[in-house]
Design a protein around this motif. Sequence first.
Motif, PDB file in Angstrom:
ATOM      1  N   THR A   2      -1.393  -7.254   6.233  1.00 42.61           N
ATOM      2  CA  THR A   2      -2.037  -5.982   6.544  1.00 42.61           C
ATOM      3  C   THR A   2      -3.054  -5.646   5.461  1.00 42.61           C
ATOM      4  O   THR A   2      -2.991  -6.149   4.351  1.00 42.61           O
ATOM      5  CB  THR A   2      -1.006  -4.839   6.631  1.00 42.61           C
ATOM      6  OG1 THR A   2      -0.382  -4.694   5.361  1.00 42.61           O
ATOM      7  CG2 THR A   2       0.028  -5.102   7.699  1.00 42.61           C
ATOM      8  N   SER A   3      -3.991  -4.796   5.818  1.00 37.00           N
ATOM      9  CA  SER A   3      -4.903  -4.250   4.812  1.00 37.00           C
ATOM     10  C   SER A   3      -4.883  -2.734   4.964  1.00 37.00           C
ATOM     11  O   SER A   3      -4.648  -2.206   6.052  1.00 37.00           O
ATOM     12  CB  SER A   3      -6.318  -4.799   4.970  1.00 37.00           C
ATOM     13  OG  SER A   3      -6.906  -4.314   6.149  1.00 37.00           O
ATOM     14  N   LEU A   4      -5.106  -2.047   3.874  1.00 36.60           N
ATOM     15  CA  LEU A   4      -5.014  -0.591   3.864  1.00 36.60           C
ATOM     16  C   LEU A   4      -6.264  -0.024   3.216  1.00 36.60           C
ATOM     17  O   LEU A   4      -6.604  -0.383   2.093  1.00 36.60           O
ATOM     18  CB  LEU A   4      -3.774  -0.155   3.074  1.00 36.60           C
ATOM     19  CG  LEU A   4      -3.573   1.335   2.862  1.00 36.60           C
ATOM     20  CD1 LEU A   4      -3.303   2.033   4.189  1.00 36.60           C
ATOM     21  CD2 LEU A   4      -2.422   1.587   1.902  1.00 36.60           C
ATOM     22  N   GLY A  40      -5.537  -3.183  -1.778  1.00 35.86           N
ATOM     23  CA  GLY A  40      -5.170  -4.016  -2.922  1.00 35.86           C
ATOM     24  C   GLY A  40      -4.221  -3.276  -3.846  1.00 35.86           C
ATOM     25  O   GLY A  40      -3.581  -2.314  -3.446  1.00 35.86           O
ATOM     26  N   THR A  41      -4.167  -3.726  -5.112  1.00 38.75           N
ATOM     27  CA  THR A  41      -3.175  -3.156  -6.024  1.00 38.75           C
ATOM     28  C   THR A  41      -3.730  -2.665  -7.351  1.00 38.75           C
ATOM     29  O   THR A  41      -2.981  -2.123  -8.153  1.00 38.75           O
ATOM     30  CB  THR A  41      -2.066  -4.187  -6.321  1.00 38.75           C
ATOM     31  OG1 THR A  41      -2.653  -5.346  -6.913  1.00 38.75           O
ATOM     32  CG2 THR A  41      -1.304  -4.561  -5.061  1.00 38.75           C
ATOM     33  N   ASP A  47      -1.814  -0.601  -1.267  1.00 40.43           N
ATOM     34  CA  ASP A  47      -1.414  -1.489  -0.177  1.00 40.43           C
ATOM     35  C   ASP A  47      -0.133  -1.041   0.527  1.00 40.43           C
ATOM     36  O   ASP A  47       0.427  -1.778   1.326  1.00 40.43           O
ATOM     37  CB  ASP A  47      -1.284  -2.935  -0.680  1.00 40.43           C
ATOM     38  CG  ASP A  47      -0.207  -3.131  -1.737  1.00 40.43           C
ATOM     39  OD1 ASP A  47       0.295  -2.130  -2.299  1.00 40.43           O
ATOM     40  OD2 ASP A  47       0.130  -4.297  -2.026  1.00 40.43           O
ATOM     41  N   ILE A  48       0.313   0.185   0.236  1.00 41.73           N
ATOM     42  CA  ILE A  48       1.510   0.728   0.882  1.00 41.73           C
ATOM     43  C   ILE A  48       1.182   2.101   1.448  1.00 41.73           C
ATOM     44  O   ILE A  48       0.613   2.947   0.759  1.00 41.73           O
ATOM     45  CB  ILE A  48       2.675   0.872  -0.120  1.00 41.73           C
ATOM     46  CG1 ILE A  48       3.121  -0.493  -0.639  1.00 41.73           C
ATOM     47  CG2 ILE A  48       3.842   1.623   0.501  1.00 41.73           C
ATOM     48  CD1 ILE A  48       4.110  -0.419  -1.797  1.00 41.73           C
ATOM     49  N   PHE A  74       5.827  -0.611   9.954  1.00 44.49           N
ATOM     50  CA  PHE A  74       6.008  -1.988  10.379  1.00 44.49           C
ATOM     51  C   PHE A  74       7.437  -2.487  10.158  1.00 44.49           C
ATOM     52  O   PHE A  74       7.724  -3.662  10.342  1.00 44.49           O
ATOM     53  CB  PHE A  74       5.019  -2.904   9.640  1.00 44.49           C
ATOM     54  CG  PHE A  74       3.584  -2.488   9.831  1.00 44.49           C
ATOM     55  CD1 PHE A  74       2.954  -2.646  11.057  1.00 44.49           C
ATOM     56  CD2 PHE A  74       2.876  -1.913   8.795  1.00 44.49           C
ATOM     57  CE1 PHE A  74       1.641  -2.251  11.246  1.00 44.49           C
ATOM     58  CE2 PHE A  74       1.562  -1.512   8.966  1.00 44.49           C
ATOM     59  CZ  PHE A  74       0.943  -1.682  10.198  1.00 44.49           C
ATOM     60  N   GLY A  75       8.338  -1.588   9.718  1.00 42.46           N
ATOM     61  CA  GLY A  75       9.723  -1.954   9.475  1.00 42.46           C
ATOM     62  C   GLY A  75       9.961  -2.606   8.131  1.00 42.46           C
ATOM     63  O   GLY A  75      11.026  -3.160   7.880  1.00 42.46           O
TER      64      GLY A  75
END
Length: 166
Positions: A2-4, A40-41, A47-48, A74-75
């Motif tokens: 995934t990307s955020l 990214g981070t 990324d969350i 997304f679980g």
Amino acid sequence: MTSLNTIVRASIASVNKKTLDGRDVVDRMPDAADIQLGSGTGYGKADIAFIDTRTLAASTSENLDLAGALVDAFGTTIVAAKVKAIMIENPEASLSTLTVGAAASNTFNGPFSSATHSVDIKPGDRVLFASRTGWPVTAATGDILKVANGAGGSVNYNIEIIAASA
């Protein structure tokens, strides 16, 4: 994978108008710039994403574990290393004040600067904290965000968290 991509809007815009000598004098407070977080981070990245409407009975509290208990859309169990933004809303229809922060142990200090600090959110209020750098989350020692409900009644509050996994 995934990307955020995130846009945090925390702004006050107002127009104050007064009639003086037969004309309108206007004082404008402009919007502040959005805070944009890429995917990214690192600095300015996340990324969350976690969003939930949670229910707390009157005179109860819950501890939100930011590193290993909350599950995203997304679980996937989120394991935050840095929290970049938190938004909590106590609905207008609520009968109670929510108190956020000051967990008894393993407290996520985040924007509160101390394990004993907290913020009260009255019915109809919303708070938003944002940081491009992020506030550190330390699994098992600094990862608990406490949300406590006052004595007025049950509350269905909204919470959104944007974080980075590293």
